[in-house]
Scaffold this motif. Structure first.
Motif: not given
Length: 296
Positions: A205-227
């Motif tokens: 999904f992130k790759k799709l948004t980047e292809t469209m020229g969108l920068h996807l911003l979302r909250p971090d999930r519990k199993d992810e490193t802090y972003r």
């Protein structure tokens, strides 16, 4: 009717008549109630919180102020049929109103999905014309199951609708939002930021948004490193937009019983919210999504 509501409806009628409704061509008698008046009346119905079309028509017939504004009035059946046939005009009107606002050029869009319940009993589910379109889903905010549809909304920071659709809750949120973005790719500007929920995670999904020229911003999930952290303060914006649709525009009590009926009633509410935001920008109000001046 208040002076603020009268001013809003007059401004909406002029905008719709000039930029949304095309002149009727061909043979046949022209309808006494024009499409521009029909759309204006549909917005007034939602802002005045008349969920029942019959009660709304009776109210207009009984109130001299409304009869002056809409002298060529229809019966409930005619109003209902004309309104369902005007679905393309409602969609076009939402985009036209949105494009007139400064928030149309915002670099940040926010998106989320919210339940649109369509029935409360098992008998309704079995006999409804929405069978095959609606389904069972889970409403996290109320911690309950519901039967109906889901409204997917992409809007500007002030709540102005940009893209939207209805889908069965059985479909995955990423799948529906992907289809919505692809269908409205002509509205996306390169470098646009899309703020979504953590449920829209995934490399594909992130790759799709980047292809469209969108920068996807979302909250971090519990199993992810802090972003990005939980983005709670910004995410609250879309929750407040959904609350406006539910609490002030009665989204959950829309009264639709067919696919066309539900779509029309949801479009009415989105257009009503968009019109209020647009008018509040025009009149330089502090709160752009306030409906207080128009709901009484």
């Amino acid at each position: 009717m208040t002076n603020e509501l009268d001013t809003l409806l007059t401004a909406l009628y002029v905008l719709v008549d000039d930029h949304v409704v095309s002149p009727r061509v061909g043979r046949g008698r022209r309808p006494e109630l024009t499409d521009s008046e029909l759309i204006t009346m549909a917005v007034a119905q939602v802002l005045q919180r008349y969920g029942s079309e019959r009660r709304w028509i009776r109210h207009i017939h009984a109130d001299p102020g409304w009869r002056v504004m809409f002298p060529a009035m229809l019966g409930q059946s005619g109003y209902h049929k004309r309104l369902k046939a005007a679905q393309p005009l409602l969609r076009k009107a939402i985009l036209t109103v949105a494009a007139c606002c400064p928030s149309w050029f915002d670099d940040l869009w926010i998106t989320d999905a919210t339940p649109v319940p369509c029935g409360m009993s098992r008998e309704t589910v079995k006999r409804s014309d929405l069978a095959g379109h609606a389904g069972y889903g889970y409403c996290a905010s109320h911690s309950r199951l519901y039967w109906g549809l889901k409204l997917y909304l992409v809007c500007a920071g002030d709540g102005m609708p940009i893209m939207w659709c209805l889908a069965t809750p059985k479909l995955g949120e990423r799948e529906v939002l992907e289809a919505l973005l692809k269908d409205n790719q002509h509205l996306i500007r390169n470098g646009q930021t899309l703020l979504a929920d953590k449920g829209f995670a995934g490399k594909a999904f992130k790759k799709l948004t980047e292809t469209m020229g969108l920068h996807l911003l979302r909250p971090d999930r519990k199993d992810e490193t802090y972003r990005n952290g939980n983005l709670g303060g910004v995410r609250q914006r879309i929750e407040s937009v959904n609350q406006t649709l539910k609490g002030q525009l009665d989204l959950e009590t829309h009264g639709g019983r067919t696919p066309h009926g539900v779509f029309t009633r949801v479009a009415q509410r989105l257009l009503a919210m968009a019109t209020a935001i647009w008018h509040n920008w025009t009149t330089d109000q502090t709160s752009k999504r306030s409906l207080t001046a128009y709901d009484h």
